[in-house]
Design an enzyme around this catalytic site. Sequence first.
Site, PDB file in Angstrom:
ATOM      1  N   ASP A  30       1.824  -5.387 -10.273  1.00 44.87           N
ATOM      2  CA  ASP A  30       1.987  -4.161  -9.494  1.00 44.87           C
ATOM      3  C   ASP A  30       3.398  -4.133  -8.906  1.00 44.87           C
ATOM      4  O   ASP A  30       3.913  -5.135  -8.409  1.00 44.87           O
ATOM      5  CB  ASP A  30       0.937  -4.108  -8.372  1.00 44.87           C
ATOM      6  CG  ASP A  30       0.780  -2.712  -7.803  1.00 44.87           C
ATOM      7  OD1 ASP A  30      -0.291  -2.104  -7.986  1.00 44.87           O
ATOM      8  OD2 ASP A  30       1.750  -2.208  -7.175  1.00 44.87           O
ATOM      9  N   ASN A  87     -10.265   2.005  -7.934  1.00 45.05           N
ATOM     10  CA  ASN A  87     -10.356   3.186  -7.088  1.00 45.05           C
ATOM     11  C   ASN A  87     -10.644   4.411  -7.948  1.00 45.05           C
ATOM     12  O   ASN A  87     -10.071   4.558  -9.032  1.00 45.05           O
ATOM     13  CB  ASN A  87      -9.034   3.394  -6.341  1.00 45.05           C
ATOM     14  CG  ASN A  87      -8.740   2.262  -5.370  1.00 45.05           C
ATOM     15  OD1 ASN A  87      -9.638   1.753  -4.703  1.00 45.05           O
ATOM     16  ND2 ASN A  87      -7.480   1.852  -5.299  1.00 45.05           N
ATOM     17  N   VAL A  96      -2.833   6.785  -9.391  1.00 51.33           N
ATOM     18  CA  VAL A  96      -2.448   6.876 -10.797  1.00 51.33           C
ATOM     19  C   VAL A  96      -3.725   7.132 -11.592  1.00 51.33           C
ATOM     20  O   VAL A  96      -4.669   6.334 -11.547  1.00 51.33           O
ATOM     21  CB  VAL A  96      -1.752   5.592 -11.286  1.00 51.33           C
ATOM     22  CG1 VAL A  96      -1.423   5.704 -12.773  1.00 51.33           C
ATOM     23  CG2 VAL A  96      -0.480   5.324 -10.471  1.00 51.33           C
ATOM     24  N   HIS A 100      -7.477   1.775 -13.883  1.00 46.12           N
ATOM     25  CA  HIS A 100      -6.875   0.453 -13.759  1.00 46.12           C
ATOM     26  C   HIS A 100      -7.695  -0.382 -12.804  1.00 46.12           C
ATOM     27  O   HIS A 100      -8.216   0.114 -11.811  1.00 46.12           O
ATOM     28  CB  HIS A 100      -5.426   0.540 -13.286  1.00 46.12           C
ATOM     29  CG  HIS A 100      -5.223   1.416 -12.087  1.00 46.12           C
ATOM     30  ND1 HIS A 100      -5.197   2.790 -12.183  1.00 46.12           N
ATOM     31  CD2 HIS A 100      -5.078   1.119 -10.781  1.00 46.12           C
ATOM     32  CE1 HIS A 100      -5.027   3.302 -10.979  1.00 46.12           C
ATOM     33  NE2 HIS A 100      -4.952   2.308 -10.099  1.00 46.12           N
ATOM     34  N   MET A 101      -7.776  -1.650 -13.119  1.00 47.39           N
ATOM     35  CA  MET A 101      -8.440  -2.626 -12.257  1.00 47.39           C
ATOM     36  C   MET A 101      -7.352  -3.416 -11.540  1.00 47.39           C
ATOM     37  O   MET A 101      -6.445  -3.961 -12.176  1.00 47.39           O
ATOM     38  CB  MET A 101      -9.314  -3.548 -13.112  1.00 47.39           C
ATOM     39  CG  MET A 101     -10.000  -4.653 -12.332  1.00 47.39           C
ATOM     40  SD  MET A 101     -11.002  -5.664 -13.457  1.00 47.39           S
ATOM     41  CE  MET A 101     -12.447  -4.623 -13.635  1.00 47.39           C
ATOM     42  N   HIS A 102      -7.427  -3.444 -10.199  1.00 48.18           N
ATOM     43  CA  HIS A 102      -6.522  -4.287  -9.423  1.00 48.18           C
ATOM     44  C   HIS A 102      -7.093  -5.704  -9.370  1.00 48.18           C
ATOM     45  O   HIS A 102      -8.274  -5.884  -9.030  1.00 48.18           O
ATOM     46  CB  HIS A 102      -6.425  -3.786  -7.976  1.00 48.18           C
ATOM     47  CG  HIS A 102      -5.842  -2.422  -7.806  1.00 48.18           C
ATOM     48  ND1 HIS A 102      -4.552  -2.200  -7.374  1.00 48.18           N
ATOM     49  CD2 HIS A 102      -6.388  -1.186  -7.981  1.00 48.18           C
ATOM     50  CE1 HIS A 102      -4.327  -0.901  -7.280  1.00 48.18           C
ATOM     51  NE2 HIS A 102      -5.431  -0.259  -7.643  1.00 48.18           N
TER      52      HIS A 102
HETATM   53  P1  5GP Z   1      -4.270   3.228  -7.243  1.00 50.13           P
HETATM   54  O1  5GP Z   1      -3.814   3.599  -5.853  1.00 50.13           O
HETATM   55  O2  5GP Z   1      -4.201   4.401  -8.192  1.00 50.13           O
HETATM   56  O3  5GP Z   1      -5.573   2.513  -7.299  1.00 50.13           O
HETATM   57  O4  5GP Z   1      -3.220   2.153  -7.761  1.00 50.13           O
HETATM   58  C1  5GP Z   1      -2.008   2.507  -8.355  1.00 50.13           C
HETATM   59  C2  5GP Z   1      -1.122   1.289  -8.290  1.00 50.13           C
HETATM   60  O5  5GP Z   1      -0.037   1.480  -9.172  1.00 50.13           O
HETATM   61  C3  5GP Z   1      -0.519   1.026  -6.902  1.00 50.13           C
HETATM   62  O6  5GP Z   1      -0.917  -0.266  -6.458  1.00 50.13           O
HETATM   63  C4  5GP Z   1       0.983   1.129  -7.141  1.00 50.13           C
HETATM   64  O7  5GP Z   1       1.716   0.188  -6.398  1.00 50.13           O
HETATM   65  C5  5GP Z   1       1.101   0.887  -8.630  1.00 50.13           C
HETATM   66  N1  5GP Z   1       2.248   1.520  -9.253  1.00 50.13           N
HETATM   67  C6  5GP Z   1       2.709   2.771  -9.033  1.00 50.13           C
HETATM   68  N2  5GP Z   1       3.772   3.012  -9.812  1.00 50.13           N
HETATM   69  C7  5GP Z   1       3.987   1.868 -10.532  1.00 50.13           C
HETATM   70  C8  5GP Z   1       4.965   1.505 -11.507  1.00 50.13           C
HETATM   71  O8  5GP Z   1       5.854   2.267 -11.896  1.00 50.13           O
HETATM   72  N3  5GP Z   1       4.879   0.247 -12.027  1.00 50.13           N
HETATM   73  C9  5GP Z   1       3.905  -0.628 -11.635  1.00 50.13           C
HETATM   74  N4  5GP Z   1       3.914  -1.836 -12.192  1.00 50.13           N
HETATM   75  N5  5GP Z   1       2.960  -0.311 -10.723  1.00 50.13           N
HETATM   76  C10 5GP Z   1       3.017   0.929 -10.177  1.00 50.13           C
END
Ligand code: 5GP
Length: 114
Positions: A30, A87, A96, A100-102
């Site tokens: 991330d 999420n 995004v 995706h799985m964190h």
């Molecule tokens: P969400 O909030 O949708 O569950 O998680 C999206 C994640 O994508 C966030 O933790 C954010 O930091 C990460 N993220 C956003 N833009 C980028 C990017 O350009 N590259 C990477 N590697 N992660 C990103």
Amino acid sequence: MNDCLFCKIRDGEIQGDIVFDDDDVLAFNDVNPQAPVHVLIIPKRHISTLNDLTDGDEAIMGKLFSVAKTIAAQRGVSEDGYRLVVNCNQKAGQTVFHIHMHLLADRVMRWPPG
Ligand code: 5GP
Ligand code: ZN
């Protein structure tokens, strides 16, 4: 779909710090880590949210867990523990819209999450 950030990382149009790559799944660190280990694990096929899963997607979603287990072992956090988060939509914090799985690890996690 063409504007999807994670599809662009998958396609190499945007640089990603990739830690796992096979036919079905990609994982990368991330860009704004919320823990010392913070990896995003995605299906290569674009699926916007959990609400968009259809019959037949069970295998790919299961594979995200298998890859998480592999990466956790590689990063040496399996025994101490780690958290997996997906999420779905705005109130959950999805920003995004490509599933995706964190994988979060290497610090104490609180419960309930914020
Ligand atoms: P969400 O909030 O949708 O569950 O998680 C999206 C994640 O994508 C966030 O933790 C954010 O930091 C990460 N993220 C956003 N833009 C980028 C990017 O350009 N590259 C990477 N590697 N992660 C990103
Ligand atoms: Zn996408």
